[in-house]
Design an enzyme around this catalytic site. Structure first.
Site, mmCIF file in Angstrom:
data_model
loop_
_atom_site.group_PDB
_atom_site.id
_atom_site.type_symbol
_atom_site.label_atom_id
_atom_site.label_comp_id
_atom_site.label_asym_id
_atom_site.label_seq_id
_atom_site.Cartn_x
_atom_site.Cartn_y
_atom_site.Cartn_z
ATOM 1 N N THR B 84 0.816 -1.208 0.000
ATOM 2 C CA THR B 84 0.000 0.000 0.000
ATOM 3 C C THR B 84 0.847 1.253 0.000
ATOM 4 O O THR B 84 0.473 2.279 -0.564
ATOM 5 C CB THR B 84 -0.901 -0.010 1.248
ATOM 6 N N THR B 160 1.876 -4.316 4.353
ATOM 7 C CA THR B 160 1.794 -4.640 5.775
ATOM 8 C C THR B 160 1.295 -6.066 6.033
ATOM 9 O O THR B 160 1.552 -6.632 7.085
ATOM 10 C CB THR B 160 0.833 -3.674 6.501
ATOM 11 N N ASP B 161 0.596 -6.647 5.048
ATOM 12 C CA ASP B 161 -0.108 -7.899 5.314
ATOM 13 C C ASP B 161 0.815 -9.036 5.723
ATOM 14 O O ASP B 161 0.496 -9.816 6.613
ATOM 15 C CB ASP B 161 -0.918 -8.321 4.081
ATOM 16 N N LYS B 240 0.998 -8.197 12.863
ATOM 17 C CA LYS B 240 -0.085 -7.282 12.495
ATOM 18 C C LYS B 240 -1.340 -7.747 13.218
ATOM 19 O O LYS B 240 -1.857 -8.824 12.954
ATOM 20 C CB LYS B 240 -0.284 -7.280 10.974
HETATM 21 N N1 LIG Z 1 -2.474 -5.810 0.880
HETATM 22 C C1 LIG Z 1 -1.502 -4.781 1.146
HETATM 23 C C2 LIG Z 1 -1.825 -4.077 2.388
HETATM 24 C C3 LIG Z 1 -0.847 -3.077 2.879
HETATM 25 O O1 LIG Z 1 0.231 -2.861 2.354
HETATM 26 O O2 LIG Z 1 -1.184 -2.469 3.913
HETATM 27 C C4 LIG Z 1 -0.133 -5.425 1.217
HETATM 28 O O3 LIG Z 1 0.183 -6.046 2.181
HETATM 29 O O4 LIG Z 1 0.615 -5.305 0.306
#
Ligand SMILES: N[C@@H](CC(=O)O)C(=O)O
Ligand SMILES: N[C@@H](CC(=O)O)C(=O)O
Lengths: 423, 423
Positions: B84, B160-161, B240
């Site tokens: 993201t 973040t995932d 997370k």
């Molecule tokens: N789906 C995204 C979410 C994010 O970056 O917060 C990822 O992990 O790439």
């Protein structure tokens, strides 16, 4: 009482009953901080006792009763399903095993009678890691018969490990109509240990079953590390969040139903939106499908895991995705394959808190197009039990999807929480 | 600045740069509470501007800079891995997609230069649900070359995932020797959204990479919902814990390494037991096995899940057990079968907090006898990355067990926490 040992250490507190298999030279004392300790007493140690002593029963609640109790008028039925609450340490191997039966459990805690006259029955003697959907059915059956017989409430004494799954399952089986509370409880330390939480939790549970104003399936367990109150968590919202703490249970993405103060005999509701006692009659909808799996995304071959389960004829799969519920792009073809085989794939999130939202990212949209069913802010435990319950009723994919997305027992909420974080 | 709208509403705050794809009639204001909002401005609305304006860049940090910055002397290298933080909303479909490259990201946030002169490179443009062990290897390689070239620190911009998995993997690959920090960061809302946490997290990460005293792999993300500080979590301890909150990341069963205050330029260490910057040279041990699975216990056919993975030739399996790490009795034969096939089974706990202990209950003891490897208080993410790392080095079961039970990068701690709860 007070123990003054030759080494200068002094222990002061209430003398606790001890179990016959305890070391013969220990006394068990409940300290001012609420914790029980076993003190080894030898030559040169002084024991000062004030007040009367009473023959011990394992894990009994302090203060010791001076007078036998007049049992309360309410009637509560305890169903024993095993777990640590019904266990003792096997002093040969040192391991903990289910042992006590439910009526033994009830008679060792005379304080229960403050809140109800108790009947009890042992249904299983297992540790809850061995719980299966067919056993959920047996518990539902038994609880239903008890409620038909007019008891004021039911307590299910259960292992803590899979209690959240069973509580969810019972919630779905009883969601159409429940006149009285069905309370699940357990303990993190076996009843024969001086620090056991069994008596506290069971007393709070009997109090909730006999007098709480809600008629829901709830888990009642220690609400903090002390001995002040237990929390009643809605069965579909609860999760065991710590391997060993007494306050391991939490409501996820939602508030608990109530605080239960077992010493004061008080139930404090924490919300208004609950089903009232006596508001509805009993309507049981029992039956669970066993061939449902719960797996989780990991960075690698999650698609192979889903394929392997489809090969083996699983009838439904819950996948704990990442973040908003994503799985890798290459797993999307496995989701499509599941749909083509008529196997529903439900998506929860492995972040525990928060909610699945497959509308934000391209991955999520592709998952939806492939047929994935988002579980909103449901726990994985509730989603698993719900899918198992639905699949025992229909296997038609579109009907499964519709039933899954309906809120049946408070397991899912609107997305107002998420909105706070979006602009 | 101030917007007074015809409807009587007044918005007061700092004017924020907006993205070219934003609605042309909105202005973006950072309010006093730290949140950014987009205000639609039309006829009859007044805009009062105090101070100077500056051409906008997406997600830039307030306050706006009056003077161009003199870049700091430290040198930090940003490796872009998608997520993201490198995404924009696609205004045709409404979905978020990885888009920006790392150098674009760096130039849009001029404040980064307060703490380092930046170079940046895009390694992948994926969402992190598509991360694989082979990509961990590519990140390790790239970071190693950067550190060899004498940079003061590395920042990996990542989704973040699955960041907790990648952070764990990097921790093992660098555990033998790391001279400078390797910081992973990301954002929960894409950089083109006014409420994006991208600039805050990236600035805190560059600060940590250039000036923090620790030389470890760490995740740096918002520490609370406001914009005061970020937390640096040890890579092997982070998880997370919420699908959407900006402060979603937590250290599990351990304290974070440090608080990072990006506005003040300050790093506050929260513990003493860390590896110091410059203390050791670089020693990379890269390489991960992909055929490792992560699954979890559920009340039913977990044994079939393990069997299916063994049938498919997985080389290692992490099972999230219940509570102390238990699985059902009938899964014990699957653990035995794995051992007979030379496939290690590692056990973590699905309670998230606490630790695996297979010595308390009979089930656990049988699991140990069948060959299960307990992961102590490791997260499932760390256990998965560790098993993948070990299996790229040896497949000899007894060697795997020994390596697994050694603490390599702070991923596991002694059981003092548990002891508090036993008598
Ligand atoms: N789906 C995204 C979410 C994010 O970056 O917060 C990822 O992990 O790439
Ligand atoms: N393994 C036990 C643990 C407990 O009861 O606390 C069970 O769930 O049955």
């Amino acid at each position: 009482m007070e123990v003054r040992r030759g080494d200068g250490s002094v222990f002061r507190g209430v003398l606790m009953p001890k179990h016959e298999t305890s070391h013969p030279d220990t006394v068990v004392i409940k300290l001012g901080n609420g914790y029980n300790i076993g003190v080894l007493v030898g030559e040169g140690d002084d024991i000062v006792v004030k007040g009367s002593l009473r023959p011990g029963t394992p894990g009994a609640l302090v203060p010791l009763l001076e007078e036998p109790l007049q049992p309360a008028e309410e009637r509560v039925y305890i169903i024993g399903a095993g777990g640590t609450i019904a266990s003792r340490v096997d002093y040969e191997t040192g391991a903990v095993k289910p042992y006590l039966d439910a009526s033994e459990l009830a008679t060792t805690i005379p304080e229960l009678q403050r809140y109800a006259s108790i009947e009890a029955e042992q249904l299983f003697s297992i540790l809850s890691e061995d719980m299966k959907p067919s056993m959920w059915e047996a518990i539902v059956d038994r609880a239903a018969r008890v409620l038909e017989a007019g008891y004021d409430g039911v307590v299910v004494a259960h292992g803590t490990d899979t209690m959240a799954f069973t509580a969810s399952a019972l919630s779905f089986a009883f969601h159409k109509g429940l006149p009285s509370p069905v309370i699940l409880t357990g303990s993190q330390r076996s009843s024969d240990r001086p620090s056991s939480d069994a008596a506290f939790n069971l007393t709070a549970s009997v109090l909730a079953a006999s007098r709480a104003p809600f008629a829901e399936v709830a888990v009642v367990m220690h609400g903090e590390t002390g001995d002040t109150y237990a929390l009643a968590h809605r069965g579909v919202r609860v999760k065991k969040m710590h391997s060993s703490r007494r306050d391991a249970f939490q409501s996820v993405n939602d508030k608990p139903l109530a605080r239960i103060y077992p010493f004061e005999g008080r139930v404090e509701m924490l919300r208004d939106d609950y089903r009232r006692r006596g508001e509805s009659g009993l309507e049981v909808d029992n039956g669970f499908e066993e061939r449902v799996a719960l797996v989780k995304h990991f960075p690698g071959l999650i698609s192979e895991v889903i394929d392997a389960l489809l090969d083996r004829g699983f009838k439904g799969i819950v996948v704990e995705g990442t973040g908003f519920g994503h799985v890798s792009s290459d797993a999307i073809k496995s989701i499509e394959r599941a749909r083509d085989q008529g196997v529903p794939i439900v998506i929860t999130t492995q972040t525990v808190f928060g909610r699945v939202n497959l509308n934000v990212y391209s991955t999520g949209r592709k998952m939806l197009a492939a047929g994935a069913i988002p579980a909103g802010d449901m726990t994985s435990e509730a989603a698993y039990a719900k899918l198992s319950w639905i699949l025992a009723r229909t296997r038609e994919l579109e009907v499964v999807r519709k039933m899954f997305q309906r809120n049946l027992a408070g397991e899912v909420s609107e997305r107002h929480i998420l909105r706070l974080y979006r602009h």
